[in-house]
Write a protein that holds these residues in place. Structure first.
Motif, mmCIF file in Angstrom:
data_model
loop_
_atom_site.group_PDB
_atom_site.id
_atom_site.type_symbol
_atom_site.label_atom_id
_atom_site.label_comp_id
_atom_site.label_asym_id
_atom_site.label_seq_id
_atom_site.Cartn_x
_atom_site.Cartn_y
_atom_site.Cartn_z
ATOM 1 N N ASP A 149 -25.093 29.009 -45.589
ATOM 2 C CA ASP A 149 -26.724 29.029 -46.326
ATOM 3 C C ASP A 149 -27.656 28.788 -45.121
ATOM 4 O OD1 ASP A 149 -26.032 26.136 -45.767
ATOM 5 O OD2 ASP A 149 -27.863 26.269 -47.812
ATOM 6 N N TYR A 150 -27.359 28.237 -43.835
ATOM 7 C CA TYR A 150 -28.131 28.017 -42.662
ATOM 8 C C TYR A 150 -28.283 29.530 -41.716
ATOM 9 C CZ TYR A 150 -30.533 26.733 -38.313
ATOM 10 O OH TYR A 150 -31.026 26.797 -37.778
ATOM 11 N N PHE A 151 -27.114 29.401 -41.663
ATOM 12 C CA PHE A 151 -26.684 30.363 -40.869
ATOM 13 C C PHE A 151 -24.721 30.875 -40.691
ATOM 14 C CE2 PHE A 151 -25.693 32.143 -36.472
ATOM 15 C CZ PHE A 151 -26.177 32.679 -36.239
ATOM 16 N N ASN A 152 -24.869 32.029 -41.168
ATOM 17 C CA ASN A 152 -23.576 32.155 -41.177
ATOM 18 C C ASN A 152 -22.828 32.974 -40.027
ATOM 19 O OD1 ASN A 152 -21.337 34.057 -42.728
ATOM 20 N ND2 ASN A 152 -22.462 34.251 -44.860
ATOM 21 N N TRP A 153 -21.630 32.335 -39.703
ATOM 22 C CA TRP A 153 -21.949 32.662 -38.767
ATOM 23 C C TRP A 153 -20.355 33.845 -38.892
ATOM 24 C CZ3 TRP A 153 -22.202 33.129 -34.162
ATOM 25 C CH2 TRP A 153 -23.007 31.873 -32.672
ATOM 26 N N PRO A 154 -19.541 33.857 -40.008
ATOM 27 C CA PRO A 154 -18.875 35.210 -40.186
ATOM 28 C C PRO A 154 -19.736 36.679 -39.818
ATOM 29 C CG PRO A 154 -17.818 33.674 -41.105
ATOM 30 C CD PRO A 154 -19.323 33.108 -40.846
ATOM 31 N N GLU A 155 -20.405 36.659 -40.117
ATOM 32 C CA GLU A 155 -21.323 37.678 -40.236
ATOM 33 C C GLU A 155 -22.214 38.030 -39.429
ATOM 34 O OE1 GLU A 155 -24.389 37.162 -43.793
ATOM 35 O OE2 GLU A 155 -23.319 37.483 -45.310
ATOM 36 N N ASN A 156 -23.032 36.665 -38.887
ATOM 37 C CA ASN A 156 -23.492 37.478 -37.187
ATOM 38 C C ASN A 156 -23.122 37.337 -35.767
ATOM 39 O OD1 ASN A 156 -26.380 36.547 -37.221
ATOM 40 N ND2 ASN A 156 -25.451 35.031 -39.145
ATOM 41 N N LEU A 157 -20.909 37.337 -36.029
ATOM 42 C CA LEU A 157 -20.162 37.225 -35.207
ATOM 43 C C LEU A 157 -19.860 38.705 -35.462
ATOM 44 C CD1 LEU A 157 -18.418 36.216 -32.687
ATOM 45 C CD2 LEU A 157 -16.519 35.984 -34.407
ATOM 46 N N SER A 158 -19.612 39.476 -36.382
ATOM 47 C CA SER A 158 -19.699 40.497 -36.122
ATOM 48 C C SER A 158 -20.966 41.498 -35.449
ATOM 49 C CB SER A 158 -18.842 41.875 -37.438
ATOM 50 O OG SER A 158 -17.755 40.351 -38.197
ATOM 51 N N ALA A 159 -21.989 41.697 -35.761
ATOM 52 C CA ALA A 159 -23.137 41.704 -35.225
ATOM 53 C C ALA A 159 -23.053 42.021 -33.268
ATOM 54 C CB ALA A 159 -24.226 41.420 -36.298
ATOM 55 N N TYR A 160 -22.425 40.411 -33.445
ATOM 56 C CA TYR A 160 -22.307 40.144 -32.168
ATOM 57 C C TYR A 160 -21.546 41.261 -31.459
ATOM 58 C CZ TYR A 160 -26.040 36.807 -32.931
ATOM 59 O OH TYR A 160 -26.686 35.187 -33.376
ATOM 60 N N ILE A 161 -20.707 41.343 -31.506
ATOM 61 C CA ILE A 161 -19.365 42.225 -31.159
ATOM 62 C C ILE A 161 -19.753 43.323 -31.261
ATOM 63 C CG2 ILE A 161 -17.008 42.279 -31.594
ATOM 64 C CD1 ILE A 161 -16.642 40.070 -33.188
ATOM 65 N N SER A 162 -20.767 44.259 -32.058
ATOM 66 C CA SER A 162 -21.215 45.044 -32.072
ATOM 67 C C SER A 162 -21.839 45.435 -31.439
ATOM 68 C CB SER A 162 -21.183 45.754 -33.493
ATOM 69 O OG SER A 162 -20.191 45.649 -34.511
ATOM 70 N N GLU A 163 -22.737 44.909 -30.799
ATOM 71 C CA GLU A 163 -23.970 44.778 -29.459
ATOM 72 C C GLU A 163 -23.482 44.838 -28.117
ATOM 73 O OE1 GLU A 163 -28.131 41.816 -28.280
ATOM 74 O OE2 GLU A 163 -26.557 41.666 -30.295
ATOM 75 N N THR A 164 -22.251 43.471 -28.293
ATOM 76 C CA THR A 164 -22.205 43.359 -26.546
ATOM 77 C C THR A 164 -20.812 43.812 -26.448
ATOM 78 O OG1 THR A 164 -21.121 40.683 -26.863
ATOM 79 C CG2 THR A 164 -23.366 41.109 -26.571
ATOM 80 N N LYS A 165 -19.751 44.483 -27.216
ATOM 81 C CA LYS A 165 -18.633 44.381 -27.278
ATOM 82 C C LYS A 165 -17.861 43.874 -26.212
ATOM 83 C CE LYS A 165 -20.148 49.809 -28.560
ATOM 84 N NZ LYS A 165 -20.923 49.029 -28.661
ATOM 85 N N PRO A 166 -17.512 42.875 -25.884
ATOM 86 C CA PRO A 166 -17.453 41.979 -24.998
ATOM 87 C C PRO A 166 -15.577 42.042 -24.811
ATOM 88 C CG PRO A 166 -17.178 40.719 -26.998
ATOM 89 C CD PRO A 166 -17.698 42.005 -26.888
ATOM 90 N N ALA A 167 -15.465 41.531 -23.406
ATOM 91 C CA ALA A 167 -14.336 41.624 -22.977
ATOM 92 C C ALA A 167 -13.219 40.506 -23.250
ATOM 93 C CB ALA A 167 -13.947 42.029 -21.510
ATOM 94 N N LEU A 168 -14.290 39.627 -23.598
ATOM 95 C CA LEU A 168 -13.809 38.048 -23.380
ATOM 96 C C LEU A 168 -14.396 37.351 -24.665
ATOM 97 C CD1 LEU A 168 -11.955 35.590 -23.236
ATOM 98 C CD2 LEU A 168 -13.668 34.806 -21.878
ATOM 99 N N ILE A 169 -14.030 36.455 -25.657
ATOM 100 C CA ILE A 169 -15.149 35.723 -26.764
ATOM 101 C C ILE A 169 -14.421 34.427 -26.636
ATOM 102 C CG2 ILE A 169 -16.015 35.254 -28.901
ATOM 103 C CD1 ILE A 169 -14.963 38.184 -29.441
ATOM 104 N N ILE A 170 -15.612 33.224 -26.000
ATOM 105 C CA ILE A 170 -15.638 32.534 -26.481
ATOM 106 C C ILE A 170 -16.572 31.810 -27.138
ATOM 107 C CG2 ILE A 170 -16.176 30.019 -24.704
ATOM 108 C CD1 ILE A 170 -16.127 32.055 -22.774
ATOM 109 N N ILE A 171 -15.759 30.417 -28.233
ATOM 110 C CA ILE A 171 -16.152 29.872 -29.257
ATOM 111 C C ILE A 171 -16.639 28.698 -29.262
ATOM 112 C CG2 ILE A 171 -15.886 29.458 -31.787
ATOM 113 C CD1 ILE A 171 -13.659 32.234 -32.076
ATOM 114 N N SER A 172 -17.903 28.042 -28.811
ATOM 115 C CA SER A 172 -17.699 26.069 -29.299
ATOM 116 C C SER A 172 -18.656 25.944 -30.990
ATOM 117 C CB SER A 172 -18.524 26.188 -27.717
ATOM 118 O OG SER A 172 -18.965 24.590 -27.304
ATOM 119 N N LEU A 173 -18.098 25.725 -31.340
ATOM 120 C CA LEU A 173 -18.853 24.652 -32.557
ATOM 121 C C LEU A 173 -18.249 23.272 -32.752
ATOM 122 C CD1 LEU A 173 -18.244 27.929 -35.118
ATOM 123 C CD2 LEU A 173 -20.545 26.361 -33.988
ATOM 124 N N GLY A 174 -18.964 22.408 -33.863
ATOM 125 C CA GLY A 174 -19.071 21.107 -33.847
ATOM 126 C C GLY A 174 -19.209 19.871 -34.503
#
Length: 408
Positions: A149-174
């Motif tokens: 409810d504060y920040f929906n990462w699944p929705e925002n990740l899809s938008a970031y991928i469409s924006e940057t078109k990365p060759a590599l994705i790095i995740i750091s959560l927890g």
């Protein structure tokens, strides 16, 4: 002269002396105008110098005492000394080398919480001289997979991928996950079985979303923290991240050992990427310093270079072994027997009895076994040269018997 006249003369003389004494006394008792402020002096002080010594008289035209003023040169020297005593300013850091990125540079997308933000800063420093790599950081410091409810990462990740078109994705959560989770409209406490099951499902779905287009993915584990309970929770979450990342073909990057001591305990100060002792964590025991960010990126940097290949080559890199010419290496020579010669006499015209230099004759064939090998493997002891102190043969060669040195 009659007796009356003499007595009257004496009387007049005595009266005169009295008048003179009174006059002198009056003169002495009247102080001078310039010294009216001083104490009165008696006749004894005047005649014999008795009484305490007085300060010299102060006249109206006497100069007034003033403290000596420092000369301008002295003041300048004092300013110079004070300036030198001040702490010397720290040497200015060299300006970073700016390398223009290529138009075809590959983008690396870094997503996650405040640890991901620190990782992004460290990676930008690591690849600032690499024209083929661009670091794109999209981090929300207080976010996680628990509070959708504060920040929906699944929705925002899809938008970031469409924006940057990365060759590599790095995740750091927890780091922000130690709180209640809403499951089916109900609040579930942290670390219960139901909480762990739901969080594992969310982590797996998030990793699968990152790998949806078969994009390479790195999931960076959490570092330890000053709080022992928080550190224990990070161990549990890192186990979840490793399992779910590897399920979808991603790679888990373990950074734990870089922020603990030899006993596995949390440290504020440790070795940087150059082996120097520096401060790695902030005063709160949570955030990372500039050196800590660079060390965090160091663990991820090698995986990035491995996955992106030539694009991750720095402008200052030295060509690898493939780009070097083959070195000509001579084949090792066979283990030949050691050649021994007789001692040479100074009066021997033919030196060692031969007219051929050492190595000029026929090359001796080798059996491939040195005297040491024959001694260790078969117990064979090489015969000592004739005439040496360890030559214990009963029958001596004629050359030894005829030598005058060995005659009795």
């Amino acid at each position: 002269m009659s007796g009356r006249d003499s007595s009257s003369g004496l009387h007049r003389l005595f009266n005169g002396l009295i008048v003179v004494a009174i006059s002198l006394t009056a003169c002495v008792m009247e102080p001078p105008r310039q010294a009216q402020a001083q104490e009165r002096r008696t006749i004894l002080d005047m005649l014999f110098g008795f009484g305490r010594r007085q300060a010299p008289p102060v006249y109206d035209d006497a100069p007034i005492y003033e403290p000596r003023q420092r000369q301008p040169q002295q003041q300048q020297r004092l300013k110079v000394r004070k300036t030198q005593q001040k702490a010397k300013p720290a040497p200015a850091e060299p300006a970073p080398v700016v390398v223009e990125k290529l138009e075809t540079a590959k983008k690396v997308l870094v997503v996650g919480d405040f640890v991901a933000g620190s990782l992004g800063d460290g990676l930008k420093t690591a690849f600032e001289t690499t024209p083929g790599i661009v670091i794109e950081t999209r981090a929300n410091g207080s976010s996680g997979l628990v509070r959708e409810d504060y920040f929906n990462w699944p929705e925002n990740l899809s938008a970031y991928i469409s924006e940057t078109k990365p060759a590599l994705i790095i995740i750091s959560l927890g780091a922000n996950e130690r709180q209640q989770m809403s499951i089916g409209g109900e609040k579930e406490k942290f670390r219960t079985d139901r909480w762990l099951a739901e969080y594992t499902r969310r982590a797996g779905a998030f990793a699968a979303l990152a790998r949806k287009d078969k994009t390479p993915m790195l999931w960076v584990g959490m570092p330890p923290f000053q709080s022992t309970s928080m550190t224990a929770d990070m161990v549990t979450l890192n186990g979840v991240f490793r399992t779910e990342a590897e399920k979808v073909g991603g790679t888990f990057v373990d950074i734990w050992d870089g922020f603990v001591d030899e006993d596995g305990k949390f440290v504020m100060t440790g070795s940087d990427i150059n082996g120097q002792q520096v401060r790695l964590r902030g005063s709160d025991g949570i955030n990372l310093t500039k050196a800590g960010k660079r060390k965090l990126a160091f663990y991820v940097e090698k995986d990035i270079r491995k996955l992106l290949g030539d694009a991750a080559a720095s402008a200052q890199d030295i060509p690898g072994a493939d780009g070097m010419k083959d070195l000509v290496v001579a084949a090792p020579t066979a283990n030949e027997d050691i050649l021994q010669t007789q001692p040479i006499g100074l009066n021997d015209p033919e030196l060692d009895g031969s007219t051929t230099l050492l190595g000029g004759g026929a090359v001796l064939t080798s059996n491939g076994k040195s005297p040491r090998d024959r001694l260790v493997e078969k117990g064979e002891v090489a015969e000592a040269p004739a005439g040496r102190v360890d030559d214990f043969r009963l029958s001596k060669p004629d050359t030894v018997i005829s030598n005058p040195v060995f005659r009795n």
